[in-house]
Design a protein around this motif. Structure first.
Motif, PDB file in Angstrom:
ATOM      1  N   ARG A 801      -0.268   6.049   2.357  1.00 30.79           N
ATOM      2  CA  ARG A 801       0.347   4.907   2.915  1.00 30.79           C
ATOM      3  C   ARG A 801      -0.357   3.872   3.972  1.00 30.79           C
ATOM      4  O   ARG A 801      -0.554   2.669   3.820  1.00 30.79           O
ATOM      5  CB  ARG A 801       1.792   4.838   3.026  1.00 30.79           C
ATOM      6  CG  ARG A 801       2.516   3.240   3.065  1.00 30.79           C
ATOM      7  CD  ARG A 801       4.074   3.391   3.201  1.00 30.79           C
ATOM      8  NE  ARG A 801       4.530   4.178   4.276  1.00 30.79           N
ATOM      9  CZ  ARG A 801       5.875   4.167   4.843  1.00 30.79           C
ATOM     10  NH1 ARG A 801       6.735   4.000   4.027  1.00 30.79           N
ATOM     11  NH2 ARG A 801       6.167   4.824   5.840  1.00 30.79           N
ATOM     12  N   LEU A 802      -0.649   4.783   5.024  1.00 33.90           N
ATOM     13  CA  LEU A 802      -1.743   4.088   6.022  1.00 33.90           C
ATOM     14  C   LEU A 802      -2.877   3.851   5.498  1.00 33.90           C
ATOM     15  O   LEU A 802      -3.492   2.567   5.852  1.00 33.90           O
ATOM     16  CB  LEU A 802      -1.369   4.910   7.102  1.00 33.90           C
ATOM     17  CG  LEU A 802      -2.420   4.524   8.289  1.00 33.90           C
ATOM     18  CD1 LEU A 802      -1.760   3.351   8.916  1.00 33.90           C
ATOM     19  CD2 LEU A 802      -2.402   5.672   9.359  1.00 33.90           C
ATOM     20  N   ALA A 803      -3.589   4.524   4.677  1.00 31.92           N
ATOM     21  CA  ALA A 803      -4.916   3.980   4.216  1.00 31.92           C
ATOM     22  C   ALA A 803      -4.750   3.043   3.468  1.00 31.92           C
ATOM     23  O   ALA A 803      -5.664   1.972   3.245  1.00 31.92           O
ATOM     24  CB  ALA A 803      -5.537   5.320   3.457  1.00 31.92           C
ATOM     25  N   GLU A 804      -3.429   2.882   2.678  1.00 27.57           N
ATOM     26  CA  GLU A 804      -3.401   1.643   1.590  1.00 27.57           C
ATOM     27  C   GLU A 804      -3.546   0.526   2.349  1.00 27.57           C
ATOM     28  O   GLU A 804      -3.766  -0.537   1.975  1.00 27.57           O
ATOM     29  CB  GLU A 804      -1.997   2.183   0.782  1.00 27.57           C
ATOM     30  CG  GLU A 804      -1.965   0.984  -0.303  1.00 27.57           C
ATOM     31  CD  GLU A 804      -2.895   1.262  -1.315  1.00 27.57           C
ATOM     32  OE1 GLU A 804      -2.826   0.159  -2.174  1.00 27.57           O
ATOM     33  OE2 GLU A 804      -3.599   2.233  -1.549  1.00 27.57           O
ATOM     34  N   HIS A 805      -2.652   0.538   3.578  1.00 24.65           N
ATOM     35  CA  HIS A 805      -2.419  -0.761   4.171  1.00 24.65           C
ATOM     36  C   HIS A 805      -3.811  -1.340   4.811  1.00 24.65           C
ATOM     37  O   HIS A 805      -4.207  -2.544   4.707  1.00 24.65           O
ATOM     38  CB  HIS A 805      -1.703  -0.505   5.712  1.00 24.65           C
ATOM     39  CG  HIS A 805      -1.462  -1.691   6.492  1.00 24.65           C
ATOM     40  ND1 HIS A 805      -0.817  -2.800   6.220  1.00 24.65           N
ATOM     41  CD2 HIS A 805      -1.644  -1.776   7.661  1.00 24.65           C
ATOM     42  CE1 HIS A 805      -0.898  -3.649   7.035  1.00 24.65           C
ATOM     43  NE2 HIS A 805      -1.551  -3.107   8.281  1.00 24.65           N
ATOM     44  N   LEU A 806      -4.634  -0.413   5.327  1.00 24.17           N
ATOM     45  CA  LEU A 806      -6.059  -0.834   5.774  1.00 24.17           C
ATOM     46  C   LEU A 806      -6.929  -1.434   4.382  1.00 24.17           C
ATOM     47  O   LEU A 806      -7.471  -2.417   4.785  1.00 24.17           O
ATOM     48  CB  LEU A 806      -6.782   0.212   6.532  1.00 24.17           C
ATOM     49  CG  LEU A 806      -6.060   1.011   7.871  1.00 24.17           C
ATOM     50  CD1 LEU A 806      -6.573   1.965   8.310  1.00 24.17           C
ATOM     51  CD2 LEU A 806      -6.093  -0.112   8.946  1.00 24.17           C
ATOM     52  N   ARG A 807      -6.681  -0.810   3.665  1.00 26.70           N
ATOM     53  CA  ARG A 807      -7.348  -1.187   2.414  1.00 26.70           C
ATOM     54  C   ARG A 807      -7.177  -2.634   1.928  1.00 26.70           C
ATOM     55  O   ARG A 807      -7.656  -3.281   1.467  1.00 26.70           O
ATOM     56  CB  ARG A 807      -7.314  -0.063   1.425  1.00 26.70           C
ATOM     57  CG  ARG A 807      -8.444  -0.069   0.089  1.00 26.70           C
ATOM     58  CD  ARG A 807      -8.421   0.736  -0.862  1.00 26.70           C
ATOM     59  NE  ARG A 807      -8.411   2.193  -0.261  1.00 26.70           N
ATOM     60  CZ  ARG A 807      -7.759   3.195  -0.314  1.00 26.70           C
ATOM     61  NH1 ARG A 807      -6.409   2.746  -0.791  1.00 26.70           N
ATOM     62  NH2 ARG A 807      -7.898   4.399   0.212  1.00 26.70           N
ATOM     63  N   ARG A 808      -5.692  -2.833   1.917  1.00 25.83           N
ATOM     64  CA  ARG A 808      -5.121  -4.139   1.377  1.00 25.83           C
ATOM     65  C   ARG A 808      -5.810  -5.194   2.394  1.00 25.83           C
ATOM     66  O   ARG A 808      -6.065  -6.152   1.850  1.00 25.83           O
ATOM     67  CB  ARG A 808      -3.464  -3.985   1.556  1.00 25.83           C
ATOM     68  CG  ARG A 808      -3.233  -3.254   0.420  1.00 25.83           C
ATOM     69  CD  ARG A 808      -1.673  -3.170   0.461  1.00 25.83           C
ATOM     70  NE  ARG A 808      -0.889  -2.636  -0.489  1.00 25.83           N
ATOM     71  CZ  ARG A 808      -0.630  -2.926  -1.741  1.00 25.83           C
ATOM     72  NH1 ARG A 808      -0.603  -4.247  -2.117  1.00 25.83           N
ATOM     73  NH2 ARG A 808      -0.087  -2.251  -2.806  1.00 25.83           N
ATOM     74  N   THR A 809      -5.561  -5.035   3.725  1.00 22.02           N
ATOM     75  CA  THR A 809      -6.123  -6.145   4.582  1.00 22.02           C
ATOM     76  C   THR A 809      -7.535  -6.325   4.424  1.00 22.02           C
ATOM     77  O   THR A 809      -7.926  -7.657   4.550  1.00 22.02           O
ATOM     78  CB  THR A 809      -5.972  -5.390   6.001  1.00 22.02           C
ATOM     79  OG1 THR A 809      -4.640  -5.161   6.345  1.00 22.02           O
ATOM     80  CG2 THR A 809      -6.407  -6.578   7.282  1.00 22.02           C
ATOM     81  N   ARG A 810      -8.306  -5.544   3.986  1.00 23.28           N
ATOM     82  CA  ARG A 810      -9.846  -5.883   3.831  1.00 23.28           C
ATOM     83  C   ARG A 810     -10.017  -6.579   2.422  1.00 23.28           C
ATOM     84  O   ARG A 810     -10.644  -7.549   2.064  1.00 23.28           O
ATOM     85  CB  ARG A 810     -10.746  -4.596   3.546  1.00 23.28           C
ATOM     86  CG  ARG A 810     -11.840  -4.514   3.384  1.00 23.28           C
ATOM     87  CD  ARG A 810     -12.752  -5.288   3.846  1.00 23.28           C
ATOM     88  NE  ARG A 810     -14.349  -5.406   3.539  1.00 23.28           N
ATOM     89  CZ  ARG A 810     -15.190  -6.279   3.943  1.00 23.28           C
ATOM     90  NH1 ARG A 810     -15.103  -6.944   4.731  1.00 23.28           N
ATOM     91  NH2 ARG A 810     -16.384  -6.204   3.522  1.00 23.28           N
ATOM     92  N   ALA A 811      -9.183  -6.185   1.761  1.00 22.45           N
ATOM     93  CA  ALA A 811      -9.192  -6.674   0.131  1.00 22.45           C
ATOM     94  C   ALA A 811      -8.633  -8.167   0.240  1.00 22.45           C
ATOM     95  O   ALA A 811      -9.151  -9.047  -0.601  1.00 22.45           O
ATOM     96  CB  ALA A 811      -8.321  -5.850  -0.799  1.00 22.45           C
ATOM     97  N   ALA A 812      -7.845  -8.722   1.064  1.00 22.28           N
ATOM     98  CA  ALA A 812      -7.068 -10.030   1.020  1.00 22.28           C
ATOM     99  C   ALA A 812      -8.058 -10.995   1.440  1.00 22.28           C
ATOM    100  O   ALA A 812      -8.243 -12.074   0.958  1.00 22.28           O
ATOM    101  CB  ALA A 812      -5.937  -9.921   2.177  1.00 22.28           C
TER     102      ALA A 812
END
Length: 1841
Positions: A801-812
């Motif tokens: 879930r933490l890795a997913e949050h970082l990945r979502r910020t970059r993707a936005a």
């Protein structure tokens, strides 16, 4: 005594008699009450009598409930019996139950399908305990014991009125008729059944309990011969209820016959009976309603009359019987008037009923009127006539009516016995006793006393028999015999029949002059008050109580004396004895006593011989015969002696309710009857000893779970059982060890079942404990592993879930960038797409405009093209029409010219010369005509000269007149001429104008007609289109329907083919049975007559041994209608009627023959008219004509020839008849055939000689007449002959005779030939002209006759066409009235009928052509044969010339090289050939030879006979072969190997006759060498049919032998043997399992025995070369039989319907399927025949609780009928307490779901059904010349050709 908690008991209940309850608290000895819980959960405290210590009855375990035999119950008492019967009756719908030796039958009040022929065959030969209880099982037991022990048997059927006694007796009779007679009803059974309507009419009546109650008892003895076939019967009757004739209670009726006769009173033959409605007569109206619901008395009366006729009662006797019955009704309605003094009465002389009574009985009215009211008293000194009171007169009248009816009843019974009597010697008999049961009513009188007395006697016999059987069983098993206390009713019987008993005191009181019922009752009180079976009621002095075995019965003494005396006054009897009707007088003359007691009803019987144990009781004095009680006692003693001399079998019928409701059970009524009929007494006797009995083997299998492991090491099962019982049951009195069984006291089996259940329960708890512990351990391990897995996955989830949050910020961020770019791009794309769309629509608009313009131009061009083409065609057509007109005109001109030329040519002389070439005789005639014409020409020329002179004179005169006119003035004539010319012109113009008008009108009409024709043609075209559309629609519909129905029609056709084949093979089977029966009868006759030597077969023998059954071999053709008629006469109308084509041909031929007959009749009438005219015209001339003697001579000569030809024809007919007789007797001989040919040749030669003699006689007669005439006129004739140069020419003989007669006739009219013509030419010319004239006249007459015939034929055709036209017009009119669809259908039907007729005509034509073709082929074969014989003769002559150059070795090599596959034998060696090759041949002799070798040898012999064209030899050989095979099969009718051997050989011979027949259909697989071996001269098609029928008979015998060997094994191997060890458990068995009919030996078989037997069958058939297709059919039939027998036994046996049996069945079926696959027989369809058994096994194993289970059962069991499914579910029996029974609700659910099925009503499968066999063509690959004949056959006399 202590009872544990949950123990189930029975407690009394006022409504249900007994109720089930369960203990809620332990009971200890000394407790005063029981704490119980009822089935409805009600708590009850049940008090106990502490002093008597009577605890309630214990209830059996559920596993024992519903048993077939009540004695199998562990606790034997009344509530257990009642509950078991109730469960079987209501839940399983089983109406039969065993109770020891008694069969209890409960009336279902509903027709059940359990009495068919299939059920009879299923019970036949079976042991009584093996099958479910049934009346057929009791009958089979009696029949088997009669045959085994050679002892007479009795079946005693008893019960209340309405319990079904008569029906049970009837079914027992049917069983004996089927088993002891044939499959169909024998004549005896037909007559016995025919007696039923009569006995029911005269002996049955409506009571309050039964609408058809038998008011008498009967005992029917069925006699058997030494082979145990029924040969006769006899009937005895007991205690007819005579009082019913004169009195009926409310809602009851008199005997049925009275109401039947009243219902038929309107018939013409019954007018003299003077009957009206039944309500009008006193004797038929006392009960109120005179009708029975659902019963038609008139219809029943018709059945009664038919039964009388069938039993041989003449019509006159029937009318007399009905008169007597009607007279009884009239007697009851006679009005008796009391006088004032009260001591006398009178009857009115005008009483209509008395008059009818006297008239019907033929007695004097005055005497009967007097003696009905008076009586005679006789003293020692004098005789008094005394008047009687009103009551005395009524009693006397009623006594007379009862006496008349009783005598008539006796007479009818006697005549029925005469009809059932047989003259054959009776070896043994089985008696069926249908007698009333114990009766108790509110008011019991003399009839109930006698009935209960009879039941006391029967119960005593029953008790002693049961006690005797128990004693025999104990002695057989060597068990110590202890005296069993059972109820002995001898004291009760002594109370009734002993000295000074009730009957003695009753007879004594009857002798007292003024004895009364009250005095008799008082004597009873005084005499028997101390007896324990006699009691006096407290409140009555005229009643008494007798304690019977069943119950206490209170009898009212009123009427006992009157009924016992049954007084009929002697004066009235004497009047009846003096009747003028013989039957009435005979009824009363039979009794020697002048004052008889009516013995006929009470104890009457026809005279029969009974082997009794002791002589009958003798009457103490004569007076005893006068009382009914004494006579009943005598007849009862006779009955008991008969029963004691036989082995009895008991059937107790129970009435379940009084409302006659189907399957409704009233416990009160049932218990009352069970007590009365002795069933409970049987239970009590059994319970007093050792009621439960187990075989050692069954006990060990059932209770092995109670045996310890160390005890199982012992191999002796008896020792194991002893040790187990001694450990389990401490009281040694509770069991005994017999020789083969263990005997237990009551309750011990239940105790053992409890121990067994406890053992199972303990083992189950141990298993459950271990399994549950293991399951908990597995669950804990599973939870621990799951927890660790969850923790691991949760931690991983948080990191992801933490890795997913970082990945979502970059993707936005990346998404925002790309989203802006995407919006701009989408806007641009939107604008671009809009521009492109606008451009596309604009361009499309311009293109469409251009396209429309091009399209318009193209259409204009097309129109121009068509218009120009039409104009050009019209111009061309105009030119063509003009050319055609010109051509027609030119051709017409040319034709006219040719016609003119032809006419000129026809008139020319050359044409006449051509026409008259060769007619020299006409030249003279023409010369004469020329001379005459010359003379006429001269006269005409003279006349012409005269006329010319006159004409010239007239012309001169006219010229002068013309000149005179010319000289006169010419104005006026010219003007008139001009006017005339003008008028003619005007008329011409007017004609032209009219012509033009007509031409215009004609053209207009022509145009209108053309238009109309065009319109009609257009309309016709439209109608044709509609017709085509309708036809297409019809075709489409028919195609759709065809597509839908094709599969169904195919299946139906297959089914019909199978049915037809089966029907045909059944006929063959019946034929073979009849043939076998005929042979047996012939053998018996031979043995009886003891006549040595050969006996000729009867002429009407319908077997293949007779020559008439075989077709004769001839080259004549058969197939036209005359031969078809002959075939119909030969084969019989029944068979011929089945061929519709032959029927239509015959019908058509009949019509043709009718037309031909009419034509011939018309021609005959015309000929007769012509002959009569000729006779009238020639009559005067015949006397003077010189040809009269010659005509007479010619007629005589023709008559003599005709007689000779008739004699020859008669001789030929006699020769043919002699040949047929010889063929029938000795199968024909070649001598008769050659004799017939010689006679034909001689007849033809003699005919030719006769013709030559006739011609010679004719010439001699002509020359003699010429010489006679020459003697009269010698010189003129000589001159004439010398001067006629043409007389030397050749003249035809017939013409010469005609010319001679013509000369004779002219000679009588003329004086001299020389005077008429000097040179003779004129005479010859005249004679020639006369002959020509005759020829022309004959030709003209022939042409006129032909013309008349043609006109008649055309007229007949015209009439036929008119009739057909009228029919078609009528049909057309009818068609117009129908709807369009019906019109189409009718048109199709008409077309079909027309096509059918045309098809028949064409078929007939084809048959004629084929017939001619066959005839020509046969002639060609004969010519070829002659040519071959000629060539062979020439070759033989050449070989004989060169014989000295050849040696012996070359000849042998040539014969071996040229062996043609033919065997030659001499005629006298035929019997030796059949004996060595058929009769004495053993299959083992040919073990190493070619299979089917006898068939090949026989065919080679047939082929040689065919080669030599010897049809008699072929016929004789085939006939002898077939008869020999039949003889062998009859001798070895139980030898499978021999039957299989001859089946294979017969089929091979049939295949050879087909393969070498020459038919192309059978020669497709032949080699060239095999084609050379075909038959040349004979067509053996009909012999192939005979061999095919013989093959069917052999196949059926083979199946019968195989089934007979397999059938004893099936039930034991499939159902009883434990294929899977330890699977089945054995339940307690009852008395019937130890039935006396069971064999002592062990006849058990296992499945391996069946497989070994089928292996043996298969090996034998394969070794003997039987066709594989036939082998497949054999095993299909055998597997069907296995399926049917097993399933039928399963449906009739409750003990095998269990889960374990289903498992055993499935295992056994799988073993059989495996065997089929191993033998490569799985394609035979045998597995499909086992499908019902497979589904039955699955049904036994399926779960049977929920709705889903019901649906699964319905979808699975498709091959089982609804009845079979329900029957199996009802029979399903759990073997352990852990199983549950099938509930009634579940069975009802199954029935509701299966309602839509249209299943047959038959419960059992037909085990005797046989599939139709098919013999497919199977050609052999062997050639005849390659077959070697072994020396062991001893056929050295056969020569190889």
């Amino acid at each position: 005594v202590s009872l544990g908690e949950c123990t189930r008991v029975w407690i009394p209940d006022p409504d249900e008699v007994w109720r089930s309850a369960e203990l809620t608290k332990d009971y200890k000895e000394g407790d005063k009450s029981l704490q119980l819980r009822l089935e409805d959960e009600t708590i009850l405290e049940y008090p106990i009598d502490v002093q008597r210590n009577q605890l309630p009855f214990l209830r059996n375990p559920d596993i024992l409930v519903g048993e077939n035999d009540l004695t199998a119950l562990s606790y034997l008492h009344e509530p257990a019996v009642l509950h078991n019967l109730k469960v079987r009756f209501l839940e399983s719908n089983h109406i039969y139950t065993y109770c020891g030796i008694v069969l209890v039958a409960i009336n279902p009040y509903e027709q059940l399908p359990i009495y068919g022929q299939d059920v009879i065959y299923a019970y036949s030969g079976q042991n009584m305990g093996d099958m479910d209880p049934h009346i057929f099982a009791v009958a089979e037991e009696a029949y088997k014991q009669m045959a085994r022990d050679e002892k007479n048997q009795s079946i005693i059927v008893s019960g209340e009125s309405g319990a079904g006694k008569t029906v049970s007796a009837k079914y027992a009779m049917r069983y004996f008729a089927t088993v002891g007679g044939s499959a169909s009803e024998t004549n005896i059974e037909e007559k016995v059944l025919a007696s039923s309507p009569i006995m029911e009419a005269i002996g049955n009546a409506k009571t309050t309990r039964n609408d058809n109650s038998s008011r008498f008892g009967k005992y029917i003895q069925i006699g058997f011969d030494k082979r145990y076939h029924i040969i006769g019967a006899n009937m005895r009757t007991y205690l007819l209820e005579k009082s019913r004739v004169v009195f009926q209670a409310d809602d009851e009726r008199n005997y049925h016959i009275f109401y039947q006769l009243c219902a038929a009173a309107g018939l013409p033959e019954f007018k003299e009976l003077a009957l009206t409605s039944a309500e009008d007569f006193f004797y038929t109206s006392q009960g109120g309603d005179t009708s029975i619901e659902g019963v038609d008395d008139a219809e029943d009366f018709e059945k009664t009359r038919q039964a009388f006729t069938l039993l041989g009662v003449r019509e006159s006797h029937q009318i007399s019987i009905f008169k007597i019955i009607a007279s009884i009704l009239h007697l009851g309605s006679v009005e008796i008037q009391a006088e004032r003094d009260g001591d006398s009465c009178s009857i009115s002389p005008q009483d209509e009923h008395l008059s009818n009574f006297c008239r019907l009985l033929g007695v004097e009215h005055s005497q009967m009127e007097h003696w009905l009211c008076h009586r005679k008293l006789v003293t020692t000194s004098e005789t008094y006539v005394k008047t009687m009171s009103l009551q005395q007169v009524i009693n006397a009248r009623n006594a007379l009516a009862k006496h008349i009816y009783a005598q008539l009843f006796s007479w009818i019974v006697e005549h029925i016995n005469k009809a059932l009597h047989t003259s054959l010697k009776q070896h043994s008999f089985i008696g069926v006793l249908d007698i009333y049961g114990f009766e108790t009513f509110e008011v019991n009188s003399f009839e109930q006393f006698c009935i209960n007395y009879a039941n006391e006697k029967l119960q005593q016999q029953f008790n002693s028999h049961v006690f005797k059987l128990e004693q025999e069983e104990y002695m057989k098993e060597q068990i110590p015999w202890t005296l069993i206390d059972f109820y002995d009713n001898q004291p009760c019987i002594d109370l009734i029949e002993a000295k000074l008993g009730i009957l003695d005191l009753l007879d004594e009181e009857c002798k007292v002059p003024k004895g009364t019922d009250q005095n008799w009752a008082q004597k009873l009180y005084d005499r028997h008050s101390s007896s324990q079976h006699f009691q006096k009621p407290r409140m009555s002095n005229t009643a008494f109580i007798i304690v019977h075995f069943a119950d206490k019965v209170e009898y009212l003494s009123d009427g006992f004396l009157e009924k016992n005396r049954d007084t009929v006054y002697e004066e009235q009897i004497n009047i009846l004895k003096a009747s003028k009707f013989p039957l009435v007088a005979d009824l009363f003359h039979d009794d020697k006593d002048p004052v008889p007691a009516t013995t006929s009803g009470k104890g009457s019987s026809s005279k029969i011989s009974v082997r009794s144990a002791r002589p009958p009781m003798k009457a103490s004095n004569k007076e005893h015969k006068k009382t009914v009680g004494h006579q009943f006692r005598t007849s009862l003693h006779l009955l008991m002696e008969t029963l004691n001399a036989t082995t009895p079998h008991y059937v107790r019928c129970i009435k379940p309710n009084d409302e006659k409701l189907p399957f409704h059970f009233d416990p009160k009524r049932a218990v009352q009857q069970l007590r009365a009929c002795g069933v409970l007494e049987t239970i009590r006797i059994s319970a007093a000893g050792y009621p439960s009995r187990w075989a050692y083997h069954d006990f060990f299998n059932r209770y092995r779970v109670l045996v310890k492991k160390r005890e199982l090491a012992n191999t002796d099962k008896k020792a194991i059982c002893r040790s187990v019982l001694e450990n389990l049951i401490k009281d040694p009195d509770k069991f005994q060890f017999g020789r083969t069984k263990i005997f237990f006291r009551a309750g011990q089996v239940a105790y053992l079942e409890k121990l067994r259940a406890d053992k199972f329960r303990t083992a189950t708890i141990m298993i459950q404990k271990t399994v549950r512990g293991w399951l908990q351990k597995v669950k804990y391990r599973r939870l621990k592993g799951a927890t660790l897995t969850l923790q691991r996955y949760c931690r991983g989830h948080l990191a992801r879930r933490l890795a997913e949050h970082l990945r979502r910020t970059r993707a936005a961020v990346v998404l925002q960038k790309h989203y802006g770019m995407q919006r701009a791009r989408q806007a641009y794309q939107r604008v671009r797409r809009a521009a492109v769309v606008i451009q596309a629509f604009t361009r499309a608009m311009f293109v469409r405009r251009t396209y429309r313009q091009v399209l318009m131009e193209h259409k204009a061009t097309t129109i121009q093209k068509h218009v120009r083409g039409w104009m050009a065609r019209r111009h061309f057509q105009r030119l063509r029409d003009a050319a055609i007109v010109i051509q027609c005109a030119f051709r017409m001109l040319k034709a006219r010219r040719e016609l003119k030329a032809l006419r000129i040519e026809a008139r020319s002389a050359e044409h006449l010369k051509r026409l008259n070439v060769g007619m020299e005789n006409k030249v003279v005639q023409l010369q004469r005509k020329i001379d005459e014409q010359n003379k006429e020409f001269k006269t005409l020329s003279e006349q012409l000269s005269v006329t010319t002179s006159t004409y010239t004179m007239e012309v001169e005169r006219l010229k002068k007149e013309l000149a005179h006119y010319q000289q006169s003035p010419g104005e006026d004539p010219s003007l008139s001429l001009q006017e005339e010319v003008e008028s003619l012109r005007t008329e011409l113009q007017r004609a032209h104008s009219e012509r033009k008008i007509l031409e215009d009108a004609h053209s207009r009409e022509k145009d209108e007609l053309r238009k109309r024709v065009a319109d009609l043609e257009q309309e016709n075209a439209l109608l044709k289109d509609e017709k085509e559309q309708l036809n297409n629609q019809i075709l489409c519909q028919s195609k759709d329907e065809f597509a839908q129905n094709s599969v169904k029609e195919n299946l139906l056709m297959k089914k019909e083919l199978e049915e037809e084949r089966s029907r045909y093979q059944n006929l063959v089977k019946e034929y073979s049975q009849l043939e076998q029966r005929y042979d047996n009868l012939r053998d018996e006759m031979t043995i009886i007559k003891q006549t040595p030597g050969h006996r000729r077969n009867p002429s009407n023998q319908s077997s293949l041994e007779s020559d008439s059954n075989y077709p004769s071999i001839s080259t004549s053709d058969i197939g036209d209608t005359e031969d078809a008629l002959q075939q119909v006469e030969e084969i019989g109308l029944e068979k011929a009627a089945m061929d519709m084509t032959v029927f239509l041909k015959l019908q058509k031929r009949v019509r043709e023959l009718e037309q031909e007959r009419k034509k011939l009749q018309v021609q005959l009438e015309k000929r007769e008219q012509q002959d009569s005219k000729k006779v009238q015209g020639e009559g005067p001339r015949a006397g003077s004509n010189g040809s009269g003697p010659w005509a007479v001579f010619q007629r005589q000569e023709l008559e003599s020839e005709n007689k000779k030809l008739k004699n020859d024809l008669n001789e030929l007919r006699k020769a043919v008849a002699d040949q047929a007789m010889q063929n029938n007797s000795s199968h024909g001989s070649p001598d008769s055939y050659s004799l017939l040919l010689n006679q034909l040749k001689l007849a033809h030669e003699e005919l030719e000689v006769r013709k030559e003699e006739v011609l010679i006689l004719r010439t001699q007669i002509v020359s003699a007449d010429q010489r006679r005439l020459a003697g009269r006129n010698a010189e003129p004739n000589i001159n004439a002959r010398s001067s006629w140069p043409n007389s030397e020419k050749h003249v035809d003989q017939e013409d010469a005779i005609e010319a001679y007669h013509g000369v004779c006739q002219t000679n009588s009219k003329t004086e001299d030939w020389g005077y008429l013509n000097e040179d003779g030419e004129l005479g010859l010319a005249y004679q020639g002209l006369k002959q020509v004239a005759r020829l022309l006249e004959a030709q003209l007459q022939a042409q006129s006759l032909e013309h008349e015939e043609e006109v008649e034929r055309l007229k007949s055709q015209l009439e036929a066409l008119k009739e057909e036209m009228d029919k078609q017009q009528q049909t057309f009119c009818q068609t117009l009235l129908l709807s369009p669809e019906a019109q189409v259908e009718f048109g199709i039907q008409q077309e079909i009928s027309r096509l059918t007729n045309e098809n028949l005509d064409l078929k007939e034509l084809v048959e004629k052509l084929e017939k001619n073709e066959r005839k020509l082929k046969k002639q060609l074969k004969i010519y070829m044969k002659k040519a071959q014989d000629l060539e062979a003769a020439q070759a033989l002559a050449q070989s004989e010339r060169k014989r000295h150059e050849l040696n012996r070795q070359v000849t042998v090599q040539r014969k071996e090289k040229d062996f043609q596959g033919m065997l030659e034998y001499h005629k006298e060696d035929e019997a030796l050939l059949i004996r060595n090759l058929v009769t004495d041949l053993k299959p083992q002799m040919l073990s190493g030879a070619v299979p089917c070798l006898p068939a090949y040898i026989l065919y080679m012999c047939i082929r040689h006979a065919d080669y030599t064209n010897d049809d008699l030899k072929v016929h004789s050989l085939l006939t002898s072969t077939i008869n020999g095979i039949k003889k062998v099969l009859k001798k070895h009718n139980d030898d499978f190997e021999m039957t299989s051997f001859w089946l294979s050989n017969t089929c091979r011979l049939l295949h050879c006759l087909k393969q070498y027949s020459g038919d192309e259909g059978f020669m497709t697989q032949n080699t060239a060498k095999q084609n050379e071996h075909c038959l040349k001269n004979f067509d053996l098609t009909e012999y192939r049919q005979v061999l095919s029928d013989l093959s069917i008979q052999i196949y059926q015998q083979l199946i019968k032998i195989a089934e007979g060997m397999l059938q004893p094994m099936i039930v034991s191997a499939m159902l009883e043997n434990e294929s899977i060890q330890g699977l089945s458990g054995v339940k307690p068995t009852g008395y019937r399992k130890r039935s006396s009919s069971m064999a002592d030996g062990d006849n058990s078989y296992c499945l391996e025995a069946i497989i070994r037997q089928m292996n043996a069958f298969h090996t034998v058939m394969c070794d003997q070369g039987l066709d594989p297709e036939i082998i497949l059919q054999v095993f299909k039939q055998l597997f069907y039989m296995i399926n049917a027998v097993t399933l039928n036994n399963l449906l009739l046996r409750k003990d095998v319907c269990s889960w374990s049996t289903g498992m055993q069945l499935r295992y056994n079926i799988s073993q059989l399927e495996e065997w089929l696959r191993g033998r490569n027989l799985h394609q035979s369809g045998a597995v499909q025949t086992m499908e019902p058994l497979i589904q039955a096994a699955q049904l036994l194993q399926l779960k049977k609780k929920t709705q889903e289970d019901a649906e699964a059962i319905c979808s699975l069991c498709t091959s089982l009928s609804t009845q079979q499914i329900v029957k199996i579910l009802n029979l399903y029996t759990p073997l352990n307490e852990f199983e549950e029974r099938v509930t009634v609700a579940f069975i009802r659910t199954i029935q509701a779901q299966l309602q839509e099925r249209n299943d047959p009503q038959q419960l059992l499968l037909d085990a005797k059904h046989m599939f139709p066999v098919v013999f497919p063509f199977n050609p052999s690959s062997l050639t005849m010349d390659s077959i070697h004949i072994p020396a062991c056959l001893n056929l050295e006399f056969l020569n190889e050709v």
